[in-house]
Write a protein that holds these residues in place. Sequence first.
Motif, PDB file in Angstrom:
ATOM      1  N   LEU A 224       0.821  -1.203   0.000  1.00 37.60           N
ATOM      2  CA  LEU A 224       0.000   0.000   0.000  1.00 37.60           C
ATOM      3  C   LEU A 224       0.855   1.253   0.000  1.00 37.60           C
ATOM      4  O   LEU A 224       0.576   2.226  -0.730  1.00 37.60           O
ATOM      5  N   TRP A 225       1.898   1.274   0.810  1.00 40.33           N
ATOM      6  CA  TRP A 225       2.798   2.430   0.895  1.00 40.33           C
ATOM      7  C   TRP A 225       3.401   2.764  -0.471  1.00 40.33           C
ATOM      8  O   TRP A 225       3.500   3.932  -0.863  1.00 40.33           O
ATOM      9  N   ASN A 226       3.801   1.728  -1.210  1.00 42.78           N
ATOM     10  CA  ASN A 226       4.366   1.951  -2.549  1.00 42.78           C
ATOM     11  C   ASN A 226       3.318   2.505  -3.508  1.00 42.78           C
ATOM     12  O   ASN A 226       3.620   3.374  -4.327  1.00 42.78           O
ATOM     13  N   HIS A 227       2.093   2.011  -3.420  1.00 49.31           N
ATOM     14  CA  HIS A 227       1.029   2.540  -4.278  1.00 49.31           C
ATOM     15  C   HIS A 227       0.770   4.019  -3.988  1.00 49.31           C
ATOM     16  O   HIS A 227       0.543   4.811  -4.905  1.00 49.31           O
ATOM     17  N   LEU A 228       0.797   4.385  -2.718  1.00 49.53           N
ATOM     18  CA  LEU A 228       0.448   5.744  -2.317  1.00 49.53           C
ATOM     19  C   LEU A 228       1.481   6.777  -2.765  1.00 49.53           C
ATOM     20  O   LEU A 228       1.216   7.974  -2.715  1.00 49.53           O
ATOM     21  N   LYS A 229       2.652   6.319  -3.202  1.00 46.24           N
ATOM     22  CA  LYS A 229       3.661   7.246  -3.715  1.00 46.24           C
ATOM     23  C   LYS A 229       3.310   7.743  -5.111  1.00 46.24           C
ATOM     24  O   LYS A 229       3.911   8.689  -5.614  1.00 46.24           O
ATOM     25  N   THR A 230       2.356   7.095  -5.749  1.00 45.87           N
ATOM     26  CA  THR A 230       1.926   7.489  -7.088  1.00 45.87           C
ATOM     27  C   THR A 230       0.639   8.293  -6.982  1.00 45.87           C
ATOM     28  O   THR A 230      -0.363   7.813  -6.451  1.00 45.87           O
ATOM     29  N   GLU A 231       0.667   9.514  -7.471  1.00 46.76           N
ATOM     30  CA  GLU A 231      -0.469  10.418  -7.324  1.00 46.76           C
ATOM     31  C   GLU A 231      -1.760   9.833  -7.885  1.00 46.76           C
ATOM     32  O   GLU A 231      -2.843   9.999  -7.325  1.00 46.76           O
ATOM     33  N   ALA A 232      -1.670   9.124  -9.003  1.00 51.06           N
ATOM     34  CA  ALA A 232      -2.863   8.610  -9.671  1.00 51.06           C
ATOM     35  C   ALA A 232      -3.631   7.608  -8.812  1.00 51.06           C
ATOM     36  O   ALA A 232      -4.819   7.383  -9.042  1.00 51.06           O
ATOM     37  N   PHE A 233      -2.985   7.003  -7.836  1.00 54.15           N
ATOM     38  CA  PHE A 233      -3.649   6.003  -6.985  1.00 54.15           C
ATOM     39  C   PHE A 233      -4.857   6.598  -6.266  1.00 54.15           C
ATOM     40  O   PHE A 233      -5.837   5.907  -5.998  1.00 54.15           O
ATOM     41  N   TYR A 234      -4.789   7.885  -5.951  1.00 54.03           N
ATOM     42  CA  TYR A 234      -5.848   8.531  -5.164  1.00 54.03           C
ATOM     43  C   TYR A 234      -7.107   8.804  -5.987  1.00 54.03           C
ATOM     44  O   TYR A 234      -8.173   9.022  -5.423  1.00 54.03           O
ATOM     45  N   SER A 235      -6.997   8.815  -7.311  1.00 47.66           N
ATOM     46  CA  SER A 235      -8.147   9.147  -8.154  1.00 47.66           C
ATOM     47  C   SER A 235      -8.280   8.141  -9.296  1.00 47.66           C
ATOM     48  O   SER A 235      -8.566   8.506 -10.437  1.00 47.66           O
ATOM     49  N   HIS A 236      -8.098   6.886  -8.975  1.00 44.74           N
ATOM     50  CA  HIS A 236      -8.079   5.846  -9.987  1.00 44.74           C
ATOM     51  C   HIS A 236      -8.995   4.703  -9.564  1.00 44.74           C
ATOM     52  O   HIS A 236      -9.174   4.451  -8.370  1.00 44.74           O
ATOM     53  N   ILE A 237      -9.565   4.007 -10.542  1.00 44.99           N
ATOM     54  CA  ILE A 237     -10.313   2.787 -10.252  1.00 44.99           C
ATOM     55  C   ILE A 237      -9.291   1.699  -9.941  1.00 44.99           C
ATOM     56  O   ILE A 237      -8.438   1.378 -10.770  1.00 44.99           O
ATOM     57  N   LEU A 238      -9.367   1.141  -8.744  1.00 52.85           N
ATOM     58  CA  LEU A 238      -8.406   0.131  -8.294  1.00 52.85           C
ATOM     59  C   LEU A 238      -8.998  -1.271  -8.449  1.00 52.85           C
ATOM     60  O   LEU A 238     -10.206  -1.466  -8.270  1.00 52.85           O
ATOM     61  N   THR A 239      -8.141  -2.240  -8.745  1.00 46.19           N
ATOM     62  CA  THR A 239      -8.558  -3.639  -8.800  1.00 46.19           C
ATOM     63  C   THR A 239      -8.201  -4.294  -7.478  1.00 46.19           C
ATOM     64  O   THR A 239      -7.019  -4.443  -7.149  1.00 46.19           O
ATOM     65  N   LEU A 240      -9.212  -4.658  -6.710  1.00 49.13           N
ATOM     66  CA  LEU A 240      -9.003  -5.291  -5.408  1.00 49.13           C
ATOM     67  C   LEU A 240      -9.188  -6.799  -5.555  1.00 49.13           C
ATOM     68  O   LEU A 240     -10.240  -7.264  -6.010  1.00 49.13           O
ATOM     69  N   LYS A 241      -8.188  -7.564  -5.170  1.00 50.23           N
ATOM     70  CA  LYS A 241      -8.247  -9.023  -5.231  1.00 50.23           C
ATOM     71  C   LYS A 241      -8.573  -9.558  -3.840  1.00 50.23           C
ATOM     72  O   LYS A 241      -7.809  -9.358  -2.904  1.00 50.23           O
ATOM     73  N   LEU A 242      -9.720 -10.235  -3.727  1.00 50.96           N
ATOM     74  CA  LEU A 242     -10.167 -10.774  -2.444  1.00 50.96           C
ATOM     75  C   LEU A 242     -10.828 -12.130  -2.670  1.00 50.96           C
ATOM     76  O   LEU A 242     -11.773 -12.234  -3.470  1.00 50.96           O
ATOM     77  N   ASN A 243     -10.329 -13.143  -1.975  1.00 57.04           N
ATOM     78  CA  ASN A 243     -10.884 -14.503  -2.067  1.00 57.04           C
ATOM     79  C   ASN A 243     -10.950 -15.004  -3.508  1.00 57.04           C
ATOM     80  O   ASN A 243     -11.933 -15.622  -3.941  1.00 57.04           O
ATOM     81  N   GLY A 244      -9.919 -14.701  -4.268  1.00 54.78           N
ATOM     82  CA  GLY A 244      -9.843 -15.196  -5.639  1.00 54.78           C
ATOM     83  C   GLY A 244     -10.688 -14.447  -6.646  1.00 54.78           C
ATOM     84  O   GLY A 244     -10.742 -14.833  -7.818  1.00 54.78           O
ATOM     85  N   ALA A 245     -11.355 -13.392  -6.216  1.00 52.80           N
ATOM     86  CA  ALA A 245     -12.201 -12.609  -7.123  1.00 52.80           C
ATOM     87  C   ALA A 245     -11.723 -11.164  -7.162  1.00 52.80           C
ATOM     88  O   ALA A 245     -11.127 -10.663  -6.208  1.00 52.80           O
ATOM     89  N   ASP A 246     -11.989 -10.495  -8.285  1.00 53.81           N
ATOM     90  CA  ASP A 246     -11.605  -9.094  -8.459  1.00 53.81           C
ATOM     91  C   ASP A 246     -12.806  -8.188  -8.252  1.00 53.81           C
ATOM     92  O   ASP A 246     -13.921  -8.514  -8.680  1.00 53.81           O
ATOM     93  N   GLN A 247     -12.569  -7.061  -7.589  1.00 51.47           N
ATOM     94  CA  GLN A 247     -13.594  -6.038  -7.414  1.00 51.47           C
ATOM     95  C   GLN A 247     -13.008  -4.697  -7.831  1.00 51.47           C
ATOM     96  O   GLN A 247     -11.815  -4.446  -7.653  1.00 51.47           O
ATOM     97  N   GLN A 248     -13.852  -3.832  -8.378  1.00 47.93           N
ATOM     98  CA  GLN A 248     -13.432  -2.481  -8.731  1.00 47.93           C
ATOM     99  C   GLN A 248     -13.794  -1.542  -7.578  1.00 47.93           C
ATOM    100  O   GLN A 248     -14.953  -1.463  -7.178  1.00 47.93           O
ATOM    101  N   VAL A 249     -12.794  -0.852  -7.051  1.00 46.53           N
ATOM    102  CA  VAL A 249     -13.003   0.031  -5.900  1.00 46.53           C
ATOM    103  C   VAL A 249     -12.251   1.339  -6.110  1.00 46.53           C
ATOM    104  O   VAL A 249     -11.388   1.441  -6.988  1.00 46.53           O
TER     105      VAL A 249
END
Length: 249
Positions: free
Chosen positions: A69-94
């Motif tokens: 997470l810390w590495n992602h937060l160093k990139t400005e676009a992370f704060y205003s981007h659709i993220l792919t969350l991997k949970l229990n083998g499935a992907d969610q858009q968050v």
Amino acid sequence: MRAPSCLVAGAGFIYRRVIVKTNFVVNAEARTLQGTGASRRLRRTGKVPAIIYGGKDAAVSVSLDHNELWNHLKTEAFYSHILTLKLNGADQQVVLKDMMRHPVKDTILHLDLQRVLADVLLRMHVPLHFTGSEVAPGVKVGGGIVEHHLNQVEVECLPKDLPEFIEVDLSKLELNDIVHLSQLKLSAGVELVQLKHDNDQSVAALHLPRAAAAEEVAAAPVAADVPAANQKAPVAAAAAPAKKDAKKK
């Protein structure tokens, strides 16, 4: 080939401003233990407690890897981007909706992630990228400076239309020019929330530095004194008539 980028400082990080869109993947694990004590124990293992909510499903408590997470937060676009969350083998858009940091260590204490649906409007804060200030006539010729009044704006759009940033072109500004929200160029399908409430805020302004402005005011010609003949004499207060002493009989 790596995406071109540049560095920009802010909020405790040196952001890497990515020029092209990046696909951010966040790995999560479900967690059942809740409460302050459980969250503390989780953080000691290098994890960050988080919650996923919104969409058509119930809220879910998860944990994320702090270093990832810390590495992602160093990139400005992370704060205003659709993220792919991997949970229990499935992907969610968050999207990232809220984040809590440690007041001293600046480590990440908690995250709020909101699910996004393709056909549901989304509200997000998007950073502003200012360009062209160094070639603006008010700077090059007029000796002025640019003052930024906002560094981000709230937009409303469908997830597919969410911009990573909005560019603000300052290259044509003259002295005392102001850029308002209504002048920003937006991509199709994107609206500014403040304008929907008739709040056309100032985004940036170009003006003389304070010292130069003060000198300009001091150098302005002083208005000539008004001729004495044209001046109105002060109205004298009417004297109250003196009482006459009553004659003694």
